[in-house]
Design a protein around this motif. Structure first.
Motif, PDB file in Angstrom:
ATOM      1  N   SER A  16       0.833  -1.350   0.096  1.00 41.74           N
ATOM      2  CA  SER A  16       0.010   0.011   0.137  1.00 41.74           C
ATOM      3  C   SER A  16       0.790   1.272   0.008  1.00 41.74           C
ATOM      4  CB  SER A  16      -1.044   0.032   1.151  1.00 41.74           C
ATOM      5  OG  SER A  16      -2.049  -1.143   0.921  1.00 41.74           O
ATOM      6  N   GLU A  17       1.942   1.272   0.656  1.00 46.75           N
ATOM      7  CA  GLU A  17       2.727   2.362   0.823  1.00 46.75           C
ATOM      8  C   GLU A  17       3.525   2.568  -0.509  1.00 46.75           C
ATOM      9  OE1 GLU A  17       5.585   2.331   4.520  1.00 46.75           O
ATOM     10  OE2 GLU A  17       4.210   0.464   5.028  1.00 46.75           O
ATOM     11  N   GLU A  20       0.783   4.198  -3.048  1.00 51.11           N
ATOM     12  CA  GLU A  20       0.388   5.616  -2.480  1.00 51.11           C
ATOM     13  C   GLU A  20       1.610   6.600  -3.230  1.00 51.11           C
ATOM     14  OE1 GLU A  20       0.254   5.215   1.847  1.00 51.11           O
ATOM     15  OE2 GLU A  20      -1.753   4.104   1.437  1.00 51.11           O
ATOM     16  N   HIS A  21       2.708   5.897  -3.076  1.00 48.53           N
ATOM     17  CA  HIS A  21       3.993   6.641  -3.625  1.00 48.53           C
ATOM     18  C   HIS A  21       3.801   6.965  -4.660  1.00 48.53           C
ATOM     19  CE1 HIS A  21       8.166   7.822  -4.487  1.00 48.53           C
ATOM     20  NE2 HIS A  21       8.082   7.120  -5.361  1.00 48.53           N
ATOM     21  N   LYS A  51      -4.659   3.549  10.289  1.00 51.06           N
ATOM     22  CA  LYS A  51      -3.287   3.621  10.079  1.00 51.06           C
ATOM     23  C   LYS A  51      -3.359   3.842   8.506  1.00 51.06           C
ATOM     24  CE  LYS A  51      -1.295   0.857  13.276  1.00 51.06           C
ATOM     25  NZ  LYS A  51      -0.889  -0.708  13.792  1.00 51.06           N
ATOM     26  N   HIS A  52      -3.991   3.356   7.493  1.00 47.89           N
ATOM     27  CA  HIS A  52      -4.076   3.973   6.148  1.00 47.89           C
ATOM     28  C   HIS A  52      -4.643   5.088   5.922  1.00 47.89           C
ATOM     29  CE1 HIS A  52      -3.534   0.034   3.608  1.00 47.89           C
ATOM     30  NE2 HIS A  52      -3.263  -0.618   4.960  1.00 47.89           N
ATOM     31  N   GLN A  54      -4.454   7.835   8.061  1.00 45.93           N
ATOM     32  CA  GLN A  54      -3.505   8.885   8.345  1.00 45.93           C
ATOM     33  C   GLN A  54      -2.369   9.048   7.612  1.00 45.93           C
ATOM     34  OE1 GLN A  54      -2.301   7.453  12.367  1.00 45.93           O
ATOM     35  NE2 GLN A  54      -4.345   8.044  13.192  1.00 45.93           N
ATOM     36  N   ARG A  55      -2.054   7.801   6.929  1.00 42.33           N
ATOM     37  CA  ARG A  55      -0.722   8.131   5.770  1.00 42.33           C
ATOM     38  C   ARG A  55      -1.311   8.654   4.607  1.00 42.33           C
ATOM     39  NH1 ARG A  55       0.302   2.261   5.811  1.00 42.33           N
ATOM     40  NH2 ARG A  55      -0.758   2.188   3.663  1.00 42.33           N
ATOM     41  N   ARG A  56      -2.687   8.874   4.225  1.00 45.17           N
ATOM     42  CA  ARG A  56      -2.717   9.626   2.883  1.00 45.17           C
ATOM     43  C   ARG A  56      -2.845  10.936   3.048  1.00 45.17           C
ATOM     44  NH1 ARG A  56      -6.748   5.061   2.869  1.00 45.17           N
ATOM     45  NH2 ARG A  56      -8.418   6.448   3.507  1.00 45.17           N
TER      46      ARG A  56
END
Length: 181
Positions: A16-17, A20-21, A51-52, A54-56
């Motif tokens: 996922s990271e 997202e990048h 957690k997903h 918050q990362r976006r």
């Protein structure tokens, strides 16, 4: 011209990271398509979803699409769709009989080929372990494995993320001949 990008790998690998990048690198508006359903009674699941979130970036739109993924892909949108994840989507459709599942799978692949926006898909690799002991587990594993293979065959780029490292399978590998069931 739109691109289809597949990011696959095992749990907690960074799929996922990486997706997202990649979405950020497009420079386009990102529409995050969440296939999970929220179960307010499952605190561990809620923690994962949070957690997903918050990362976006706050500028991204989030759409919850647990079932109608084909409609989301085939409706022209401005920007880039980031679909996370195909495994959850397959799980949401396990009640479909095999004929309806094949139709859904074909419609998804056709929709991806005709998409007017970039589409980044995240998929889990679940077939690297033992054969599940229960029919539902085997159906899930087989459907997801087949789906990943079919999308990989039409994707512009396929990445494998494992152990926190990214491999571009499109550059490093050779595709198999078309899959015959």
């Amino acid at each position: 011209m739109s691109k289809v990008i597949l990011v696959t790998g095992p749990a907690k690998s960074g799929k996922s990271e990486w997706a997202e990048h990649l979405a950020t690198q497009t420079g386009k508006l990102v529409i995050y398509v969440a296939t999970a359903t929220v179960n307010k009674e499952d605190s561990e699941w809620l923690s994962r979803i949070e957690k997903h979130r918050q990362r976006r970036p706050k500028t991204w739109l989030t759409w919850e699409v647990p079932i109608q993924l084909v409609n989301t892909i085939t409706t022209p949108q401005e920007g880039c769709l980031l679909i996370d994840s195909l495994g959850t989507w397959v799980a949401n459709l396990l009640e479909q009989d095999q004929i309806n599942w094949e139709n859904t799978l074909q419609n998804l692949c056709s929709g991806l080929q005709d998409a007017e926006q970039d589409v980044i898909l995240v998929a889990e690799e679940v077939g690297w372990g033992i054969v599940p002991a229960y029919p539902t587990g085997r159906t899930f594993r087989d459907r997801l494995g087949n789906l990943v293979r079919r999308i990989a065959a039409i994707a512009d780029v396929v990445y494998l993320v494992a152990g926190g490292y990214v491999l571009n399978l499109t550059e490093l590998g050779s595709p198999l001949p078309p899959h015959q069931e």
